[in-house]
Design a protein around this motif. Sequence first.
Motif, PDB file in Angstrom:
ATOM      1  N   HIS A 187       1.031  -1.290  -0.060  1.00  0.00           N
ATOM      2  CA  HIS A 187       0.105   0.492   0.049  1.00  0.00           C
ATOM      3  C   HIS A 187       1.035   1.337  -0.138  1.00  0.00           C
ATOM      4  CE1 HIS A 187      -3.422  -2.554   0.881  1.00  0.00           C
ATOM      5  NE2 HIS A 187      -2.565  -2.878   1.678  1.00  0.00           N
ATOM      6  N   MET A 188       0.111   2.251  -0.639  1.00  0.00           N
ATOM      7  CA  MET A 188       1.502   3.570  -0.208  1.00  0.00           C
ATOM      8  C   MET A 188       1.331   4.213   0.861  1.00  0.00           C
ATOM      9  SD  MET A 188       2.127   4.513  -3.442  1.00  0.00           S
ATOM     10  CE  MET A 188       1.897   6.159  -3.987  1.00  0.00           C
ATOM     11  N   LYS A 189       2.230   4.705   0.987  1.00  0.00           N
ATOM     12  CA  LYS A 189       3.165   5.728   2.427  1.00  0.00           C
ATOM     13  C   LYS A 189       2.757   4.416   3.338  1.00  0.00           C
ATOM     14  CE  LYS A 189       1.811   9.968   0.784  1.00  0.00           C
ATOM     15  NZ  LYS A 189       1.501  10.948   1.011  1.00  0.00           N
ATOM     16  N   ALA A 190       2.861   3.171   3.180  1.00  0.00           N
ATOM     17  CA  ALA A 190       2.487   2.273   4.060  1.00  0.00           C
ATOM     18  C   ALA A 190       4.216   0.628   3.952  1.00  0.00           C
ATOM     19  CB  ALA A 190       1.482   0.865   4.161  1.00  0.00           C
ATOM     20  N   VAL A 191       4.168   0.248   5.258  1.00  0.00           N
ATOM     21  CA  VAL A 191       5.687  -0.207   5.250  1.00  0.00           C
ATOM     22  C   VAL A 191       5.372  -1.800   4.204  1.00  0.00           C
ATOM     23  CG1 VAL A 191       7.574  -1.718   6.916  1.00  0.00           C
ATOM     24  CG2 VAL A 191       6.038   0.611   7.273  1.00  0.00           C
ATOM     25  N   LEU A 192       6.258  -1.703   3.823  1.00  0.00           N
ATOM     26  CA  LEU A 192       6.420  -3.420   2.826  1.00  0.00           C
ATOM     27  C   LEU A 192       7.402  -4.585   3.405  1.00  0.00           C
ATOM     28  CD1 LEU A 192       5.615  -4.717   0.488  1.00  0.00           C
ATOM     29  CD2 LEU A 192       7.806  -4.077  -0.813  1.00  0.00           C
ATOM     30  N   PRO A 193       7.445  -4.952   4.218  1.00  0.00           N
ATOM     31  CA  PRO A 193       7.819  -6.098   5.225  1.00  0.00           C
ATOM     32  C   PRO A 193       8.440  -7.221   3.797  1.00  0.00           C
ATOM     33  CG  PRO A 193       5.895  -6.857   5.421  1.00  0.00           C
ATOM     34  CD  PRO A 193       5.351  -5.639   4.631  1.00  0.00           C
ATOM     35  N   LEU A 194       9.980  -7.000   4.100  1.00  0.00           N
ATOM     36  CA  LEU A 194      10.825  -8.303   3.251  1.00  0.00           C
ATOM     37  C   LEU A 194      11.442  -9.355   4.333  1.00  0.00           C
ATOM     38  CD1 LEU A 194      11.834  -5.813   1.100  1.00  0.00           C
ATOM     39  CD2 LEU A 194      10.323  -7.065   0.467  1.00  0.00           C
ATOM     40  N   THR A 195      11.720 -10.429   3.899  1.00  0.00           N
ATOM     41  CA  THR A 195      12.418 -11.363   4.422  1.00  0.00           C
ATOM     42  C   THR A 195      13.699 -12.217   3.982  1.00  0.00           C
ATOM     43  OG1 THR A 195      10.113 -11.995   5.807  1.00  0.00           O
ATOM     44  CG2 THR A 195      11.912 -13.122   5.754  1.00  0.00           C
TER      45      THR A 195
END
Length: 527
Positions: free
Chosen positions: A513-521
């Motif tokens: 989502h825009m301006k939301a945290v994108l979790p990466l592992t």
Amino acid sequence: MSFEEYVTVSIELMGRYAQVPREEKIRIQMNLHKIFQDEVPEPEHGCEHDSVEKGRALWTTISAGGKSRSPIVVEMNSITAFVECKACFTADSFLCESPVTVKLGLHSFAPMPIRFSQLSVRFSNEAYNQFGIVVDENAVDDPIESTSYLKPGQTLWHTFQFIVEQDDVDCNLSIAGVDLVLGSLEGCCATLRWTDGGGDAIVHPFATQVHRKKVALNADFSVVSWDVLPSNYSTHISPREANLDVQLLQKGPALVNEFYLMTVSITNTEVAQISNVRTSISVVTAVADAVATAQPNTFLYEDIDLPCSQLISMPLLEELKPNQKVDNVAYVRCVDSGARLMCIQVSYQIPIDISGKMSMCNCMKEITSSIEVCEPFNITVSLTNMKFEKIEKVQLGEAFLSRMEVKCLSPWPVALQGSSLNLAKLVKFADEESLSQLTDVSLKQNDCAVEFRCLLSSGQTPSEIDIGSYSIEWRRVQNGAAVPFASTTVSLPTVEAEPIPLSLHVDMPAYGHMKAVLPLTYLLHNQ
């Protein structure tokens, strides 16, 4: 001197090349006539009285022997005799439906007329010897009616004719020899034997040989000089021309590895019914191709369910009426591209009238037809990573894609049944089940079909690995289920595989989502 030597020397001394006075030749001929009549010949000039009396006693003993004497055979090719023989066929070849004609001439150089008892011509096939016999049954004192009365300086001609056997068709027939019997068959006689058809006693100059070639075999030999008569001891028996319309019907080009349908169409254009019609098909192979290719590259099938062969025979057709047509089906399978030359032979029997006698004649029609063979597909294989990017190397333990592009080269629509991968030992499918993506696909000319397979390589050390091979099963759309599927196989490329000491795996959501945290592992694995 033996009895046989006496006869041989007398025959030669009477010849035209013997330097003997005519009066002496007459005396020699009279003595020769006497011994054939079982009479004692006149003694030679200059013999002593005791020798003459001793000779008379020996001649009396020989004459008393009668039929118990051994037959005398004089080899005429080794002496220059008083009689010369020339026998020849009147043509270089004869059709099997026409009589074979042999002309035989006997020319005498003796000082006085002479009569023989029997003349016989021997052929390479002894079955025809019965047609070359002349036996003089007339009395000696009736030379006008005699068929074997030779006058000095004249030529006596005999003509023999016969019909050849069907086994000799398309073969050579030759004159093996000529036998001339002097004397009585019931008493004393000598057989003068020539090999082949006789010929000149002495070889003539080169100029004479040149003139001889100009004399036609069918000329009137009675008006031709004896010394320039032609010699033709052999002839060829040609088969009768076959009146059949034979065609090889096909829808080319043929495709490599397919069962290619051929139809042999036969129409009887004879005026009569033919029988025992036999048809065979073979592949004409050039000598250079046979040497270069140890294994055959063309296979013929009488039926798809029967074993292949290099020569197939169609079922026997017992009879075929005039203007009747029959079609025979066969298949050919070629394992590489290029032209093929097919030979079709059709043999049959037909009753024909030969000199007023009906006889079964064997005929054969042979045609050749070319078949063009081309590749059905152009298959291109490449390797990509999971992002569909081309790669030159693969990593051990990591998945990669094999991309197969199939371009149709066939001018005929082709139906694909499916495809398969035959993997090498160090390569396996990434999934437990890997299905063909080209099942029940039809391709026209220049159409392309592409499929991917996900693969894994195994091993512990860097190496070049052979991935395996790729096969597709197909057939022409127009053939339908009548013809089985063919298979086309290509090799997959050899690729360099290397291990990776450190592997990285990223786990990320499918969207954000825009301006939301994108979790990466991130997962780092030290291998």
